[in-house]
Design an enzyme around this catalytic site. Structure first.
Site, PDB file in Angstrom:
ATOM      1  N   GLY A  39      49.503  82.969  65.083  1.00 20.21           N
ATOM      2  CA  GLY A  39      48.358  82.600  64.265  1.00 20.21           C
ATOM      3  C   GLY A  39      48.403  83.065  62.823  1.00 20.21           C
ATOM      4  O   GLY A  39      47.397  82.968  62.118  1.00 20.21           O
ATOM      5  N   THR A  94      49.648  75.683  64.539  1.00 22.01           N
ATOM      6  CA  THR A  94      50.070  76.746  65.446  1.00 22.01           C
ATOM      7  C   THR A  94      51.343  77.390  64.895  1.00 22.01           C
ATOM      8  O   THR A  94      52.002  76.855  63.999  1.00 22.01           O
ATOM      9  CB  THR A  94      50.305  76.197  66.865  1.00 22.01           C
ATOM     10  OG1 THR A  94      50.635  77.261  67.756  1.00 22.01           O
ATOM     11  CG2 THR A  94      51.419  75.157  66.898  1.00 22.01           C
ATOM     12  N   CYS A  95      51.683  78.566  65.445  1.00 21.89           N
ATOM     13  CA  CYS A  95      52.911  79.268  65.030  1.00 21.89           C
ATOM     14  C   CYS A  95      53.251  80.279  66.113  1.00 21.89           C
ATOM     15  O   CYS A  95      53.082  79.990  67.289  1.00 21.89           O
ATOM     16  CB  CYS A  95      52.725  79.931  63.666  1.00 21.89           C
ATOM     17  SG  CYS A  95      51.389  81.143  63.603  1.00 21.89           S
ATOM     18  N   GLY A  96      53.697  81.477  65.728  1.00 23.43           N
ATOM     19  CA  GLY A  96      54.008  82.497  66.721  1.00 23.43           C
ATOM     20  C   GLY A  96      52.784  83.244  67.196  1.00 23.43           C
ATOM     21  O   GLY A  96      52.583  83.436  68.393  1.00 23.43           O
ATOM     22  N   TRP A 139      51.926  80.546  69.914  1.00 25.16           N
ATOM     23  CA  TRP A 139      52.969  80.669  70.929  1.00 25.16           C
ATOM     24  C   TRP A 139      52.885  81.983  71.701  1.00 25.16           C
ATOM     25  O   TRP A 139      53.359  82.081  72.841  1.00 25.16           O
ATOM     26  CB  TRP A 139      54.362  80.530  70.306  1.00 25.16           C
ATOM     27  CG  TRP A 139      55.384  80.186  71.348  1.00 25.16           C
ATOM     28  CD1 TRP A 139      56.337  81.012  71.876  1.00 25.16           C
ATOM     29  CD2 TRP A 139      55.518  78.939  72.023  1.00 25.16           C
ATOM     30  NE1 TRP A 139      57.068  80.337  72.842  1.00 25.16           N
ATOM     31  CE2 TRP A 139      56.580  79.058  72.938  1.00 25.16           C
ATOM     32  CE3 TRP A 139      54.844  77.714  71.936  1.00 25.16           C
ATOM     33  CZ2 TRP A 139      56.978  78.019  73.771  1.00 25.16           C
ATOM     34  CZ3 TRP A 139      55.243  76.672  72.755  1.00 25.16           C
ATOM     35  CH2 TRP A 139      56.296  76.839  73.660  1.00 25.16           C
TER      36      TRP A 139
END
Length: 277
Positions: free
Chosen positions: A239, A235-237, A264
């Site tokens: 994708g 996961t990240c901000g 996120w």
């Protein structure tokens, strides 16, 4: 051809005459990491622009960068001249940034013959390999057929259930400050922090001057995370950078891997999901 997930500029140059080769330029118009491209007005000669921000996303979803519909992806790929037997090389002008997302999208859509150009446009340009000015894409008529692989994607409900079940280890590619909730999120109306029980691996940690670190270094990085053989969810901000560490893990780990596409941008919405700091 059994492609490595990453190839060098030299490899690409030596394979330019392959009739099945399709080069995709996935350079972003902007980025949340405040990275500045070394080159903005050129592309690798013969490359087609892969527009993630305007075409290859779910335009009806309020969450940014979500996977497009299978049929839309198929139709737009055909316009780029992509066939079922195409050998695809994708790059961007930030070294390795958005190109792993395109690599992952094709994997999700059932196309295995895709690889990322290590170091991107800068690595190509520094070898004095052929480039040209950016122009509007020519419209082709490829025969690419998409087949969506849901097993490579995780949704918010799966991640929510995983907080208790701990079936997967969630790995977050955002900065330590964002992961720890120490700074505001770059998007408005978003909580700061991280998914409970997730761990942090900022995407920059697997890169060195825009190139992927050697496998020996990557093995050490992932070993220190105590990952072992458990399934991984990245996961990240929104994708994008999660795909960078997913790509790094693909080079050295056999673990089952999925991407939380909403990342996120979905999880951090006010009051929707539990947040840890």
């Amino acid at each position: 051809m059994n492609l490595n997930p990453i190839i060098s500029a030299k490899w690409l140059f030596e394979n330019l005459e392959n009739p099945n080769l399709v080069i995709l330029d996935a350079s972003p118009r902007e980025n949340k990491s405040n990275l500045i491209p070394e080159f903005t007005n050129i592309k690798i000669e013969g490359a087609h622009y892969f527009d993630m921000e305007g075409v290859f996303l779910d335009k009806e979803n309020a969450i940014p960068n979500m996977i497009p519909n299978e049929r839309v992806f198929e139709e737009e790929c055909r316009k780029l001249g992509i066939n079922n037997d195409s050998l695809i090389v994708v790059y961007d002008n930030l070294g390795i940034y958005t190109s792993p997302r395109v690599w992952w999208l094709f994997k999700v859509m059932g196309h295995a013959e895709i690889t990322v150009l290590d170091g991107g446009l800068s690595a190509w340009k520094k070898e004095y390999y052929p480039t040209e000015s950016i122009a509007k894409n020519e419209i082709f008529s490829g025969n690419f057929t998409a087949k969506y692989h849901a097993d490579l994607v995780a949704d918010a409900i799966t991640l929510l259930e995983n907080i208790d079940s701990k079936k997967m280890l969630v790995v977050d590619a955002r900065s330590q400050e964002r992961f720890g909730g120490l700074i505001p999120e770059p998007r408005e109306n978003m909580l700061s922090g991280h998914i409970p029980n997730s761990i942090n691996l900022p995407f920059e940690k697997v890169l060195n001057n825009g190139k992927m670190k050697p496998e020996k270094e990557l093995k050490k990085i992932f070993k220190n995370l105590n990952i072992e053989n458990q399934p991984l969810a990245f996961t990240c901000g929104s994708g994008i950078t999660a795909c960078i560490i997913l790509l790094a893990s693909e080079l050295i780990l056999e673990n089952k891997k999925v991407l939380y596409d909403g990342s996120w941008a979905e999880w951090g919405q006010l009051g929707k999901f539990p947040v840890a700091k």
